[in-house]
Design a protein around this motif. Structure first.
Motif, PDB file in Angstrom:
ATOM      1  N   LYS A  16      -1.909  53.612   5.483  1.00  0.00           N
ATOM      2  CA  LYS A  16      -1.385  54.198   6.718  1.00  0.00           C
ATOM      3  C   LYS A  16       0.083  54.566   6.564  1.00  0.00           C
ATOM      4  O   LYS A  16       0.545  55.581   7.112  1.00  0.00           O
ATOM      5  CB  LYS A  16      -1.572  53.208   7.866  1.00  0.00           C
ATOM      6  CG  LYS A  16      -1.213  53.741   9.237  1.00  0.00           C
ATOM      7  CD  LYS A  16      -2.056  54.921   9.666  1.00  0.00           C
ATOM      8  CE  LYS A  16      -1.809  55.258  11.138  1.00  0.00           C
ATOM      9  NZ  LYS A  16      -2.323  56.599  11.495  1.00  0.00           N
ATOM     10  N   ALA A  21      -0.548  60.281   9.341  1.00  0.00           N
ATOM     11  CA  ALA A  21      -1.444  61.062  10.200  1.00  0.00           C
ATOM     12  C   ALA A  21      -2.917  60.698  10.007  1.00  0.00           C
ATOM     13  O   ALA A  21      -3.778  61.253  10.704  1.00  0.00           O
ATOM     14  CB  ALA A  21      -1.244  62.556   9.946  1.00  0.00           C
ATOM     15  N   VAL A  23      -6.410  59.151  10.463  1.00  0.00           N
ATOM     16  CA  VAL A  23      -7.064  58.672  11.677  1.00  0.00           C
ATOM     17  C   VAL A  23      -7.908  57.453  11.336  1.00  0.00           C
ATOM     18  O   VAL A  23      -8.838  57.544  10.525  1.00  0.00           O
ATOM     19  CB  VAL A  23      -7.964  59.769  12.289  1.00  0.00           C
ATOM     20  CG1 VAL A  23      -8.734  59.228  13.482  1.00  0.00           C
ATOM     21  CG2 VAL A  23      -7.107  60.959  12.695  1.00  0.00           C
ATOM     22  N   ILE A  25     -10.777  54.682  11.521  1.00  0.00           N
ATOM     23  CA  ILE A  25     -12.151  54.670  11.994  1.00  0.00           C
ATOM     24  C   ILE A  25     -12.760  53.310  11.689  1.00  0.00           C
ATOM     25  O   ILE A  25     -12.647  52.802  10.576  1.00  0.00           O
ATOM     26  CB  ILE A  25     -12.980  55.810  11.361  1.00  0.00           C
ATOM     27  CG1 ILE A  25     -14.406  55.791  11.887  1.00  0.00           C
ATOM     28  CG2 ILE A  25     -12.932  55.771   9.855  1.00  0.00           C
ATOM     29  CD1 ILE A  25     -15.217  57.008  11.481  1.00  0.00           C
ATOM     30  N   VAL A  31     -14.287  58.684  17.362  1.00  0.00           N
ATOM     31  CA  VAL A  31     -13.789  59.607  16.347  1.00  0.00           C
ATOM     32  C   VAL A  31     -14.880  60.523  15.821  1.00  0.00           C
ATOM     33  O   VAL A  31     -14.689  61.745  15.687  1.00  0.00           O
ATOM     34  CB  VAL A  31     -13.144  58.819  15.185  1.00  0.00           C
ATOM     35  CG1 VAL A  31     -12.787  59.760  14.027  1.00  0.00           C
ATOM     36  CG2 VAL A  31     -11.898  58.090  15.664  1.00  0.00           C
ATOM     37  N   GLU A  34     -15.754  63.427  18.097  1.00  0.00           N
ATOM     38  CA  GLU A  34     -14.768  64.500  18.055  1.00  0.00           C
ATOM     39  C   GLU A  34     -14.892  65.320  16.785  1.00  0.00           C
ATOM     40  O   GLU A  34     -14.750  66.551  16.813  1.00  0.00           O
ATOM     41  CB  GLU A  34     -13.359  63.911  18.168  1.00  0.00           C
ATOM     42  CG  GLU A  34     -13.060  63.288  19.529  1.00  0.00           C
ATOM     43  CD  GLU A  34     -11.626  62.826  19.642  1.00  0.00           C
ATOM     44  OE1 GLU A  34     -10.987  62.618  18.587  1.00  0.00           O
ATOM     45  OE2 GLU A  34     -11.144  62.683  20.779  1.00  0.00           O
ATOM     46  N   ARG A  40     -11.652  67.712  16.344  1.00  0.00           N
ATOM     47  CA  ARG A  40     -10.594  67.128  15.520  1.00  0.00           C
ATOM     48  C   ARG A  40     -10.989  67.301  14.065  1.00  0.00           C
ATOM     49  O   ARG A  40     -12.154  67.128  13.700  1.00  0.00           O
ATOM     50  CB  ARG A  40     -10.410  65.651  15.852  1.00  0.00           C
ATOM     51  CG  ARG A  40      -9.312  64.978  15.039  1.00  0.00           C
ATOM     52  CD  ARG A  40      -9.249  63.475  15.260  1.00  0.00           C
ATOM     53  NE  ARG A  40      -8.751  63.104  16.564  1.00  0.00           N
ATOM     54  CZ  ARG A  40      -8.326  61.870  16.856  1.00  0.00           C
ATOM     55  NH1 ARG A  40      -8.355  60.918  15.925  1.00  0.00           N
ATOM     56  NH2 ARG A  40      -7.896  61.583  18.065  1.00  0.00           N
ATOM     57  N   PRO A  42      -9.003  65.880  10.960  1.00  0.00           N
ATOM     58  CA  PRO A  42      -7.856  65.264  10.280  1.00  0.00           C
ATOM     59  C   PRO A  42      -7.931  65.457   8.770  1.00  0.00           C
ATOM     60  O   PRO A  42      -9.012  65.622   8.196  1.00  0.00           O
ATOM     61  CB  PRO A  42      -7.992  63.787  10.649  1.00  0.00           C
ATOM     62  CG  PRO A  42      -9.450  63.604  10.899  1.00  0.00           C
ATOM     63  CD  PRO A  42      -9.949  64.883  11.485  1.00  0.00           C
ATOM     64  N   LEU A  45      -9.259  60.379   6.834  1.00  0.00           N
ATOM     65  CA  LEU A  45      -9.886  59.348   7.649  1.00  0.00           C
ATOM     66  C   LEU A  45      -9.649  58.011   6.966  1.00  0.00           C
ATOM     67  O   LEU A  45      -9.845  57.882   5.756  1.00  0.00           O
ATOM     68  CB  LEU A  45     -11.393  59.585   7.780  1.00  0.00           C
ATOM     69  CG  LEU A  45     -11.885  60.546   8.858  1.00  0.00           C
ATOM     70  CD1 LEU A  45     -13.407  60.616   8.803  1.00  0.00           C
ATOM     71  CD2 LEU A  45     -11.425  60.112  10.233  1.00  0.00           C
ATOM     72  N   GLY A 109      -6.897  52.855  20.705  1.00  0.00           N
ATOM     73  CA  GLY A 109      -6.410  53.908  19.831  1.00  0.00           C
ATOM     74  C   GLY A 109      -6.613  55.288  20.429  1.00  0.00           C
ATOM     75  O   GLY A 109      -5.731  56.151  20.353  1.00  0.00           O
ATOM     76  N   THR A 110      -7.771  55.500  21.036  1.00  0.00           N
ATOM     77  CA  THR A 110      -8.055  56.784  21.672  1.00  0.00           C
ATOM     78  C   THR A 110      -7.218  56.966  22.927  1.00  0.00           C
ATOM     79  O   THR A 110      -6.772  58.069  23.245  1.00  0.00           O
ATOM     80  CB  THR A 110      -9.552  56.885  22.022  1.00  0.00           C
ATOM     81  OG1 THR A 110     -10.323  56.677  20.830  1.00  0.00           O
ATOM     82  CG2 THR A 110      -9.896  58.232  22.604  1.00  0.00           C
ATOM     83  N   LYS A 149      -4.203  60.386  26.539  1.00  0.00           N
ATOM     84  CA  LYS A 149      -4.677  60.092  25.187  1.00  0.00           C
ATOM     85  C   LYS A 149      -3.516  59.864  24.218  1.00  0.00           C
ATOM     86  O   LYS A 149      -3.585  60.202  23.040  1.00  0.00           O
ATOM     87  CB  LYS A 149      -5.608  61.199  24.683  1.00  0.00           C
ATOM     88  CG  LYS A 149      -6.910  61.288  25.461  1.00  0.00           C
ATOM     89  CD  LYS A 149      -7.901  62.228  24.816  1.00  0.00           C
ATOM     90  CE  LYS A 149      -9.230  62.202  25.557  1.00  0.00           C
ATOM     91  NZ  LYS A 149     -10.250  63.059  24.936  1.00  0.00           N
TER      92      LYS A 149
END
Length: 295
Positions: A16, A21, A23, A25, A31, A34, A40, A42, A45, A109-110, A149
């Motif tokens: 991280k 950036a 995301v 999971i 996630v 989306e 989304r 990204p 992941l 998180g969401t 969000k």
């Protein structure tokens, strides 16, 4: 899209930090929806599925430390006594399959205002354990939601756990939807009585840009319960008190019109939920004295 799959918590934090950036999971119940609908896309992941400590909880002392990925099914089955409001909210989450995978960390998180866990977390006075390679900090739930969000996490932080005091009094949760399951709440409300400090906390979902508390309603109810001697007498609450509390809860909302309901309907429904849940929690509180239970 690159798929990062750390095998340990330190590896997850390092990933991280390198890819802020990315995301996270875990259960994937938000996630993946989306991503599947192309809402989304990204670059990275960050799969946390192999981090076993995220699926553990600890109830030593007067606090429950709930791993971010403990599924709702286990919250309902194992923590209904210590965290009754959150367990009640967990029962309303989607379907059994999703409750077997989804956890509180995903809701946080969401940070969707319609997330089912938020009202219970607000009413319970939760703290969010946010961790990065720089260290750990506790974010009070009141400061966690920063916009639609959006949350207070730094780009390199992950949610490791949520900390909640064990319930010292009754808690309730209720929501309005178009059906009983697999539905996003039109509005939701949580309430917790805290007899140890003669306090009340609430949580409102899906009726403002962020999950919020009805602080004016809390202050009114706490004052009425104290000044009227209700905490000690445990008598029925006057209908006028219930109505005024419901009106203050409805007034705290800042809803919008959308496909699930109008702003006016949301305010009305919140008032109904507030009156009902306060009635239920108070009847539970009164019953604790009349019919004590043994552990």
């Amino acid at each position: 899209m690159d798929f990062l799959r750390p095998a340990s918590w330190p590896e997850a934090l390092a990933a991280k930090a390198e890819h802020p950036a990315a995301v996270p999971i875990a259960g994937g119940t938000d996630v993946m929806v989306e991503i599947n609908f192309d809402h989304r896309r990204p670059e990275h992941l960050l799969d946390l599925g192999r981090i076993t400590e995220l699926r553990e909880w600890d109830g030593d002392g007067d606090t429950v430390r709930l791993g971010a990925a403990v599924p709702y099914t286990r919250i309902v089955e194992e923590l209904a006594g210590d965290l009754p409001g959150l367990a009640l909210a967990g029962r309303t989450v989607a379907s059994p399959q999703i409750r077997n995978r989804g956890g509180v960390g995903g809701n946080l998180g969401t940070a969707s205002p319609a997330g089912d866990a938020h009202p219970a977390l607000l009413a319970g006075g939760a703290e969010v354990e946010a961790v990065s390679v720089r260290g750990t900090r506790l974010i009070p739930i009141d400061a966690f939601y920063t916009g639609v969000k959006r949350n207070a996490l730094a780009p390199d932080e992950l949610i490791r756990a949520v900390r909640l005091k064990k319930a010292t009094g009754p808690q309730q949760f209720a929501k309005v939807g178009t059906r009983n399951a697999m539905v996003i709440a039109v509005c939701a409300f949580g309430i917790a009585l805290h007899p140890d400090v003669r306090g009340v906390r609430t949580g409102i979902g899906s009726a403002a840009p962020t999950p919020i508390r009805a602080t004016a309603a809390e202050e009114f109810l706490a004052a009425e319960l104290a000044d009227g001697g209700h905490w000690d007498r445990r008598g029925p609450l006057p209908p006028a008190l219930l109505r005024h509390f419901a009106g203050l809860v409805a007034g705290a909302a800042n809803p919008v019109d959308d496909v699930r309901g109008t702003a006016a309907y949301r305010r009305h429904a919140l008032g109904v939920l507030a009156r009902r849940t306060l009635t239920w929690t108070w009847e539970q509180y009164r019953g604790e004295e009349r019919t004590p239970t043994c552990a």
